[in-house]
Design a protein around this motif. Structure first.
Motif, PDB file in Angstrom:
ATOM      1  N   GLY A 168      39.193  54.296  39.943  1.00  0.00           N
ATOM      2  CA  GLY A 168      38.940  54.226  38.505  1.00  0.00           C
ATOM      3  C   GLY A 168      40.154  54.542  37.658  1.00  0.00           C
ATOM      4  O   GLY A 168      40.152  54.251  36.451  1.00  0.00           O
ATOM      5  N   ASP A 169      41.200  55.099  38.237  1.00  0.00           N
ATOM      6  CA  ASP A 169      42.418  55.349  37.468  1.00  0.00           C
ATOM      7  C   ASP A 169      43.046  54.006  37.080  1.00  0.00           C
ATOM      8  O   ASP A 169      43.027  53.049  37.865  1.00  0.00           O
ATOM      9  CB  ASP A 169      43.413  56.173  38.282  1.00  0.00           C
ATOM     10  N   ARG A 170      43.617  53.957  35.892  1.00  0.00           N
ATOM     11  CA  ARG A 170      44.185  52.695  35.405  1.00  0.00           C
ATOM     12  C   ARG A 170      45.379  52.970  34.507  1.00  0.00           C
ATOM     13  O   ARG A 170      45.485  54.043  33.895  1.00  0.00           O
ATOM     14  CB  ARG A 170      43.146  51.875  34.642  1.00  0.00           C
ATOM     15  N   THR A 171      46.289  52.016  34.432  1.00  0.00           N
ATOM     16  CA  THR A 171      47.423  52.062  33.520  1.00  0.00           C
ATOM     17  C   THR A 171      47.584  50.683  32.894  1.00  0.00           C
ATOM     18  O   THR A 171      47.130  49.672  33.449  1.00  0.00           O
ATOM     19  CB  THR A 171      48.726  52.443  34.248  1.00  0.00           C
ATOM     20  N   PRO A 172      48.234  50.598  31.726  1.00  0.00           N
ATOM     21  CA  PRO A 172      48.404  49.304  31.074  1.00  0.00           C
ATOM     22  C   PRO A 172      49.305  48.370  31.867  1.00  0.00           C
ATOM     23  O   PRO A 172      50.292  48.795  32.476  1.00  0.00           O
ATOM     24  CB  PRO A 172      49.036  49.660  29.724  1.00  0.00           C
ATOM     25  N   LEU A 173      48.971  47.103  31.828  1.00  0.00           N
ATOM     26  CA  LEU A 173      49.820  46.028  32.326  1.00  0.00           C
ATOM     27  C   LEU A 173      50.425  45.394  31.091  1.00  0.00           C
ATOM     28  O   LEU A 173      49.709  44.905  30.218  1.00  0.00           O
ATOM     29  CB  LEU A 173      48.968  45.022  33.105  1.00  0.00           C
ATOM     30  N   THR A 188      40.963  50.644  42.617  1.00  0.00           N
ATOM     31  CA  THR A 188      39.562  50.450  43.003  1.00  0.00           C
ATOM     32  C   THR A 188      39.169  51.251  44.232  1.00  0.00           C
ATOM     33  O   THR A 188      37.978  51.449  44.491  1.00  0.00           O
ATOM     34  CB  THR A 188      39.267  48.964  43.273  1.00  0.00           C
ATOM     35  N   ARG A 189      40.174  51.694  45.010  1.00  0.00           N
ATOM     36  CA  ARG A 189      39.951  52.554  46.172  1.00  0.00           C
ATOM     37  C   ARG A 189      40.987  53.661  46.144  1.00  0.00           C
ATOM     38  O   ARG A 189      42.172  53.422  45.883  1.00  0.00           O
ATOM     39  CB  ARG A 189      40.094  51.776  47.488  1.00  0.00           C
ATOM     40  N   ALA A 190      40.557  54.889  46.390  1.00  0.00           N
ATOM     41  CA  ALA A 190      41.476  56.025  46.366  1.00  0.00           C
ATOM     42  C   ALA A 190      42.605  55.819  47.366  1.00  0.00           C
ATOM     43  O   ALA A 190      42.363  55.493  48.537  1.00  0.00           O
ATOM     44  CB  ALA A 190      40.716  57.318  46.668  1.00  0.00           C
ATOM     45  N   GLY A 191      43.838  55.976  46.896  1.00  0.00           N
ATOM     46  CA  GLY A 191      44.986  55.885  47.769  1.00  0.00           C
ATOM     47  C   GLY A 191      45.363  54.484  48.195  1.00  0.00           C
ATOM     48  O   GLY A 191      46.277  54.309  49.008  1.00  0.00           O
ATOM     49  N   VAL A 192      44.689  53.457  47.651  1.00  0.00           N
ATOM     50  CA  VAL A 192      44.973  52.062  47.993  1.00  0.00           C
ATOM     51  C   VAL A 192      45.632  51.402  46.783  1.00  0.00           C
ATOM     52  O   VAL A 192      45.321  51.731  45.634  1.00  0.00           O
ATOM     53  CB  VAL A 192      43.670  51.331  48.385  1.00  0.00           C
ATOM     54  N   LYS A 193      46.547  50.468  47.016  1.00  0.00           N
ATOM     55  CA  LYS A 193      47.264  49.854  45.905  1.00  0.00           C
ATOM     56  C   LYS A 193      46.287  49.209  44.922  1.00  0.00           C
ATOM     57  O   LYS A 193      45.215  48.724  45.310  1.00  0.00           O
ATOM     58  CB  LYS A 193      48.286  48.843  46.406  1.00  0.00           C
ATOM     59  N   PRO A 194      46.639  49.176  43.638  1.00  0.00           N
ATOM     60  CA  PRO A 194      45.710  48.725  42.608  1.00  0.00           C
ATOM     61  C   PRO A 194      45.549  47.207  42.595  1.00  0.00           C
ATOM     62  O   PRO A 194      46.309  46.468  43.224  1.00  0.00           O
ATOM     63  CB  PRO A 194      46.356  49.197  41.311  1.00  0.00           C
ATOM     64  N   VAL A 195      44.542  46.772  41.849  1.00  0.00           N
ATOM     65  CA  VAL A 195      44.415  45.362  41.475  1.00  0.00           C
ATOM     66  C   VAL A 195      44.784  45.252  40.004  1.00  0.00           C
ATOM     67  O   VAL A 195      44.926  46.259  39.295  1.00  0.00           O
ATOM     68  CB  VAL A 195      42.988  44.829  41.723  1.00  0.00           C
ATOM     69  N   PHE A 196      44.912  44.012  39.525  1.00  0.00           N
ATOM     70  CA  PHE A 196      45.410  43.789  38.169  1.00  0.00           C
ATOM     71  C   PHE A 196      44.370  42.959  37.413  1.00  0.00           C
ATOM     72  O   PHE A 196      44.168  41.780  37.698  1.00  0.00           O
ATOM     73  CB  PHE A 196      46.780  43.133  38.229  1.00  0.00           C
ATOM     74  N   VAL A 197      43.719  43.620  36.483  1.00  0.00           N
ATOM     75  CA  VAL A 197      42.574  43.062  35.779  1.00  0.00           C
ATOM     76  C   VAL A 197      43.004  42.572  34.407  1.00  0.00           C
ATOM     77  O   VAL A 197      43.715  43.283  33.679  1.00  0.00           O
ATOM     78  CB  VAL A 197      41.468  44.129  35.617  1.00  0.00           C
TER      79      VAL A 197
END
Length: 252
Positions: A168-173, A188-197
């Protein structure tokens, strides 16, 4: 399926079409519960918000073929309720920033082959996170009128700081040229690289992020994307084995 007769065939035509469609994107919206209906899906102008679809494509470049898949899930349970595939000729050459023109004709055919019309479509790609603010998700949304969002595996040409380590953590793109926020890097998963929404059409960024998190209870990528990716790959393998083309629909 045949490529539409008026589909752009050159880079200049595609760029002009993106400029024409870009002002039509609606980067806001809110879900509203859709009542049950006995009206056939093909005549419903707006989809059922209890249903959400994923679309993806697979290519056979040697045979100049693309296979698109659309898979519809129940929002509440994430169970598959409908799926369809469509096969056609690759509609456009590979040019970064213009990938929608390669994929959309087949994706539209797959969506048309569904018997359940979803209220939202998740694309494996970008929406406003695009140099001309018209990635696949926004382009598809404008053409269909459906609510769309993009969930991509990479940030394309945009900047971001790593989000926090928790789900659930997020930063601006952001666009490095303008500083404009065009989406979010979302864990979307703890400790896993993010996706870009990013927003596609008829949805706001906060809702797009919330939708993505609701679709990722166990894996990094949304269930919509996972199912659509699997289906188009299986359909392409079957096509290679049989040489058949066309569109199919299956309701579970």
């Amino acid at each position: 399926m045949p490529i539409p007769a008026d589909w752009p065939t050159t880079e200049a035509e595609a760029l002009a079409e993106q400029e024409r469609l870009r002002p039509l994107v609606r980067p806001t919206g809110a879900l509203a519960a859709a009542p049950a209906s006995s009206v056939p899906a093909s005549s419903v102008p707006v989809g059922d918000d209890r249903l959400i679809a994923g679309v993806d494509v697979a290519y056979d470049d040697e045979r100049d073929l693309v296979v698109a898949a659309a898979v519809v899930l129940d929002r509440a349970t994430l169970a598959v309720v409908d799926e369809a595939t469509a096969t056609g000729r690759i509609a456009f050459p590979y040019i970064p920033g213009l990938l929608a023109f390669r994929e959309i004709p087949a994706v539209l055919d797959a969506l048309d082959a569904l018997t359940h019309r979803p209220g939202t479509v998740v694309c494996d790609g970008y929406g406003l996170a695009h140099p001309r603010r018209l990635g696949l998700a926004s382009h598809l949304g404008v053409l269909t009128g459906l609510r769309t969002l993009g969930v991509a595996k990479t940030p394309f040409t945009f900047d971001h700081q790593p989000p926090g380590p928790d789900r659930g953590d997020r930063t601006p793109l952001t666009d490095p040229a303008t500083g404009e926020e065009v989406g979010s890097a979302v864990r979307t998963r703890a400790g896993v690289k993010p996706v870009f929404v990013s927003v596609g059409h008829r949805i706001g960024l906060t809702e797009a992020v919330g939708t993505t998190l609701a679709l990722t209870p166990h894996y990094r990528l949304p269930e919509t994307t996972r199912h659509a990716d699997s289906l188009c790959r299986r359909a392409l393998a079957a096509l290679t084995a049989t040489g058949a083309t066309g569109a199919t629909s299956d309701v579970n």
